[in-house]
Design an enzyme around this catalytic site. Structure first.
Site, PDB file in Angstrom:
ATOM      1  N   ALA A  50       0.814  -1.233   0.000  1.00 10.87           N
ATOM      2  CA  ALA A  50       0.000   0.000   0.000  1.00 10.87           C
ATOM      3  C   ALA A  50       0.840   1.273   0.000  1.00 10.87           C
ATOM      4  O   ALA A  50       0.303   2.361   0.169  1.00 10.87           O
ATOM      5  CB  ALA A  50      -0.934  -0.016   1.210  1.00 10.87           C
TER       6      ALA A  50
ATOM      7  N   TYR B 182       6.087 -13.405 -14.874  1.00 15.44           N
ATOM      8  CA  TYR B 182       5.059 -12.531 -14.280  1.00 15.44           C
ATOM      9  C   TYR B 182       3.670 -13.013 -14.698  1.00 15.44           C
ATOM     10  O   TYR B 182       2.760 -13.137 -13.874  1.00 15.44           O
ATOM     11  CB  TYR B 182       5.304 -11.100 -14.755  1.00 15.44           C
ATOM     12  CG  TYR B 182       4.295 -10.088 -14.271  1.00 15.44           C
ATOM     13  CD1 TYR B 182       4.371  -9.552 -12.986  1.00 15.44           C
ATOM     14  CD2 TYR B 182       3.271  -9.646 -15.105  1.00 15.44           C
ATOM     15  CE1 TYR B 182       3.447  -8.611 -12.548  1.00 15.44           C
ATOM     16  CE2 TYR B 182       2.346  -8.713 -14.674  1.00 15.44           C
ATOM     17  CZ  TYR B 182       2.442  -8.191 -13.394  1.00 15.44           C
ATOM     18  OH  TYR B 182       1.523  -7.263 -12.969  1.00 15.44           O
TER      19      TYR B 182
ATOM     20  N   ILE C 270      -1.175   0.555 -16.333  1.00 18.27           N
ATOM     21  CA  ILE C 270      -1.456   1.603 -15.354  1.00 18.27           C
ATOM     22  C   ILE C 270      -0.154   2.350 -15.047  1.00 18.27           C
ATOM     23  O   ILE C 270       0.883   1.719 -14.828  1.00 18.27           O
ATOM     24  CB  ILE C 270      -2.004   0.989 -14.036  1.00 18.27           C
ATOM     25  CG1 ILE C 270      -3.163   0.007 -14.308  1.00 18.27           C
ATOM     26  CG2 ILE C 270      -2.412   2.094 -13.063  1.00 18.27           C
ATOM     27  CD1 ILE C 270      -4.437   0.598 -14.805  1.00 18.27           C
TER      28      ILE C 270
END
Ligand code: NAP
Length: 250
Positions: A12, A155, A188
């Site tokens: 986070a 990944y 993103i």
């Protein structure tokens, strides 16, 4: 004492995880923020921003690929917040490299954090969720786990593992009121996203490939995660949702 819901967001400190933590706080959640100790400054800032919204936020240092640290974190969160309503497994790493010559430790690190890390965090909270017959588990996978790109085979494998794991876990824990869903971000703009976006030509190519004709921001991922974390999605489990502006259509 408030009746706020409690959510854990792993990884986070920045990027998508920080946006999700803030977005859940804006929706009335108290938030347990996980990250590595080297990101303490960023984690503290996210906690300060959440407290400014009137929600509780506490920081828990743990490497999600370390079993002992994950179990200690879960015990501390359950002690401090007394319950867990939602887990967002967001912590992830991407080490680019073609299969031909990929070092074994790159494979292991990516699988350990992205796949095993999600498993261990979930396992550490399952007894508490089962005891309350309630839980919302949201795993951040990737369109890379469905489609992928060169130099990201390991990944892609780690994110496909998360999706497969989630589908089966949904069946195991559904009778106990626990839902398990995946969100698959597209391209993103974050520190990790820069791996895909450093070269302007590559960036333009991704933009052209995207139906909405733009690169995503971390905030674009928040709404779908909040949906799966909430009771709005009470009858949805074992699903994966692409949040990619329209790149992958399955
Ligand atoms: P990011 O900016 O690199 O952030 C990743 C976060 O995970 C950081 O807070 C990082 O902490 C933390 N982390 C890494 N290893 C950890 C570990 N072992 N234990 C605990 N925390 C750890 O990446 P992001 O773009 O926000 O990615 C977030 C998630 O979205 C990842 O699961 C990623 O695979 C997924 N995703 C991203 C994209 C994209 O285009 N950005 C696309 C699809 C999926 P440190 O800062 O200390 O390293």
């Amino acid at each position: 004492m408030t009746d706020s819901k409690t959510a854990l967001v792993t990884g986070a400190s920045r990027g998508i995880g920080a946006a999700i933590a803030l977005g859940l706080a804006q929706r009335g959640y108290d938030v347990a923020l996980n990250g590595l100790p080297n990101q303490d400054h960023n984690l503290s800032q996210v906690a300060t921003d959440i407290r400014a919204l009137g929600q509780r936020a506490e920081v828990y240092h743990a490497d999600v690929s370390n079993h002992t640290q994950v179990n200690s974190m879960a015990a501390a969160i359950l002690h401090d917040f007394a319950k867990i309503d939602a887990i967002v497994n967001n912590a992830g790493i991407l080490i680019a490299g073609a299969v031909d010559g990929l070092p074994e430790d790159a494979w292991d690190s990516v699988m350990d954090v992205n796949a095993k890390g999600s498993f261990m965090v979930i396992q550490s909270f399952l007894p508490a969720m089962k005891a309350r017959n309630y839980g919302r588990i949201v795993n951040i996978a990737s369109i890379g786990g469905k489609h992928g790109a060169p130099e990201q085979a390991h990944y892609s494998a780690s994110k496909a593992a998360v999706m497969g794991f989630s589908r089966v876990l949904a069946q195991e824990v559904g009778p106990m009121g626990i839902t398990v869903n995946c969100v698959c971000p597209g391209i993103i703009l974050t520190e990790m996203g820069r791996v895909n976006l450093e070269d302007p030509q590559v960036r333009n190519a991704w933009q052209e490939k995207t139906a909405l004709a733009r690169i995503g921001d971390p905030e674009d991922v928040v709404g779908p995660v909040a949906f799966f974390a909430s009771d709005e999605s009470a009858f949805v489990t074992g699903q994966t949702l692409n949040v990619d502006g329209g790149i992958v259509f399955s």
